[in-house]
Each structure stands twice: as C-alpha cells, then as structure tokens.
Enzyme design. Sequence first.
Site, mmCIF file in Angstrom:
data_model
loop_
_atom_site.group_PDB
_atom_site.id
_atom_site.type_symbol
_atom_site.label_atom_id
_atom_site.label_comp_id
_atom_site.label_asym_id
_atom_site.label_seq_id
_atom_site.Cartn_x
_atom_site.Cartn_y
_atom_site.Cartn_z
ATOM 1 C CG ASN A 1 -1.884 1.481 1.398
ATOM 2 O OD1 ASN A 1 -1.524 1.984 0.660
ATOM 3 N ND2 ASN A 1 -2.205 1.394 2.712
ATOM 4 C CE LYS B 1 -0.170 3.087 5.052
ATOM 5 N NZ LYS B 1 -0.212 3.209 6.400
ATOM 6 C CG HIS C 1 -6.049 1.817 5.156
ATOM 7 N ND1 HIS C 1 -5.359 3.149 6.218
ATOM 8 C CD2 HIS C 1 -4.743 1.458 5.092
ATOM 9 C CE1 HIS C 1 -3.557 2.532 6.013
ATOM 10 N NE2 HIS C 1 -3.789 1.137 5.917
ATOM 11 C CD GLU D 1 -2.836 5.662 6.971
ATOM 12 O OE1 GLU D 1 -3.160 5.727 5.438
ATOM 13 O OE2 GLU D 1 -2.165 4.877 7.367
ATOM 14 C CD GLU E 1 -3.294 -1.958 7.176
ATOM 15 O OE1 GLU E 1 -2.325 -2.246 7.546
ATOM 16 O OE2 GLU E 1 -3.730 -1.099 6.824
ATOM 17 N N GLY F 1 2.358 1.745 11.286
ATOM 18 C CA GLY F 1 3.631 3.255 10.855
ATOM 19 C C GLY F 1 4.834 4.255 12.267
ATOM 20 C CB SER G 1 5.705 -1.979 12.050
ATOM 21 O OG SER G 1 5.221 -0.766 12.294
HETATM 22 O O1 LIG Z 1 -1.595 0.532 6.624
HETATM 23 C C1 LIG Z 1 -0.822 -0.325 6.826
HETATM 24 C C2 LIG Z 1 -0.492 -0.908 5.157
HETATM 25 O O2 LIG Z 1 -2.310 -0.845 4.603
HETATM 26 C C3 LIG Z 1 0.684 -0.524 7.662
HETATM 27 O O3 LIG Z 1 1.522 0.650 7.309
HETATM 28 P P1 LIG Z 1 3.116 0.623 7.574
HETATM 29 O O4 LIG Z 1 3.220 -0.925 7.022
HETATM 30 O O5 LIG Z 1 3.676 1.563 6.499
HETATM 31 O O6 LIG Z 1 3.097 0.342 9.277
#
Ligand SMILES: O=C(CO)COP(=O)(O)O
Length: 248
Positions: A9, A11, A95, A97, A163, A169, A207
């Site tokens: 992803n 982002k 997601h 976010e 997640e 992150g 992560s």
């Molecule tokens: O949100 C994520 C994947 O959709 C996870 O992000 P990270 O792997 O950067 O922690």
Amino acid sequence: MQGKLVLGNWKMNGRLAANLALLQAMLADADINRAGVGIAAPYPYLAQLGAAFAGSQLAVAAQDVSRYAADGAFTGEVSADMLADMGCRYVLIGHSERRQYFAEDDACLRQKLQAAVTAGLVPVYCVGETLQERESGRFAEVVGEQLQALDAISGKEYVVAYEPVWAIGTGRVASIEQIDEAHRLILERVLQCHGASASIRVLYGGSVKADNADAILSLASVGGALVGGASLEVKGFGKICQSAKKTL
Ligand SMILES: O=C(CO)COP(=O)(O)O
C-alpha cells in the site's frame, strides 16, 4: 490451499519517474514478480501500474473507491466500475486512515463493499482497533463491530486485513500471539457470516518488515500481508514476498 497474498500500500506517495524505477526493480525481482503479489497505488498512477504489470501476474489495486456505483454528478469520485476498467483486481476499503481522516462510517463502508463486489473487484476490507481500545480490553468488540459491514456482501471472494491502528507506521508490531488471536477471531466471525464456502484470506498489516515477515507469515491464521512503508523500496518488499513464497 491458496497461497499467501502480499499487497503493498503506497498510500499518498509516488511520482511518475520514481514509480517507474521502483516498478522496474519489482518486475526484475523473482520473489515479487509472481501471482499473489500486488500494489495499491494512488488513483493517478493506476494506469502506470497497469502498463508496467501488463503480461505479468502482479495485481493492480486501488486504495479507495466511491460509495456511489452509478456514473453521474459526483465530482471528485472514482467508481468501482472505473477501477475495474483500469485493470484493478483489488481495492482497499475502510483503511484506518480513511476511517480516521475522512470519517468513513459503517453505512459508507457497506456501500463501498457492495459497489466493489458488483464491479467484480476483490475488496480488501480493513479492520483494527486503536491503542486505547486495546488497552481498555475492547479489541474483540471493536473488530467484531467493524466486521458486521461484511453482511453487505454475500458469498463472494473478499479479503480482510487486520491492521491494529497502533502498529501502523509506528514500527510497533503486534506480537505473534496478538496477531494469531485476532486472525482466529476474524476467521471465526467470517465463517459465521458467510460459511465455509466463502474464499477468505485475512492479511496482517502494521509495520510488516523484512525482519518480522517470516514469523508473521508462517502463522496458519495469516493469509498474507498488507505492507505500507516497506512496499516503497524493493529490497525489503522482496524479502517480505520471499517469506510469503516459502509458505506456498
Ligand atoms: O497501513 C498499513 C498498510 O495498509 C501499514 O503501514 P506500515 O507497514 O507502514 O506500518
């Protein structure tokens, strides 16, 4: 048994020139360039991914989709049919976010799930609790509530991504026991909802890196990984894909 799925992803990252270099490196890496691996890119770059992945088995994914299915006066929106038309196979829905910054609620996510399935896309429905919810012992309740939106689709192929918000992150990965517990709970709920006929994988995200991918992906309850930061560079992503391949 179906193999494990690794989705990167990106982002809100990427530019044409940098993407091209990264995509070429991915195509040249045998651990990445195979079935069961895909990248979720921002909308403007989906055509670039489609062109780069043409003739390969790599999958193109979108990071979001409009809740509105029919063409029309919805300025700024991108429909599920458009994503299918662009060659997308998967679409991330819900997601954390999106839930956090764009106030996507249950009703909205149900519409998005329906729109995706109707257009022939495989939804990757994301669930996960915040740190506060975990620390107050509400993890199972919160994830259970989020999973209810899956009632909106029936008996089709879909993917769930667990997640935990506190692991995204942050470099703070959930423990193997926490991941296994969450995935078993999700698989149980999904089975209750759609029965054994449903073809479901539960990906772990938060992560995931080269150095923890083996341990996470070797769990039987883990159907793959949803990878954020580590999907922006080929070495670490390749190592994660290699860990997934070992389980085939
Ligand atoms: O949100 C994520 C994947 O959709 C996870 O992000 P990270 O792997 O950067 O922690």
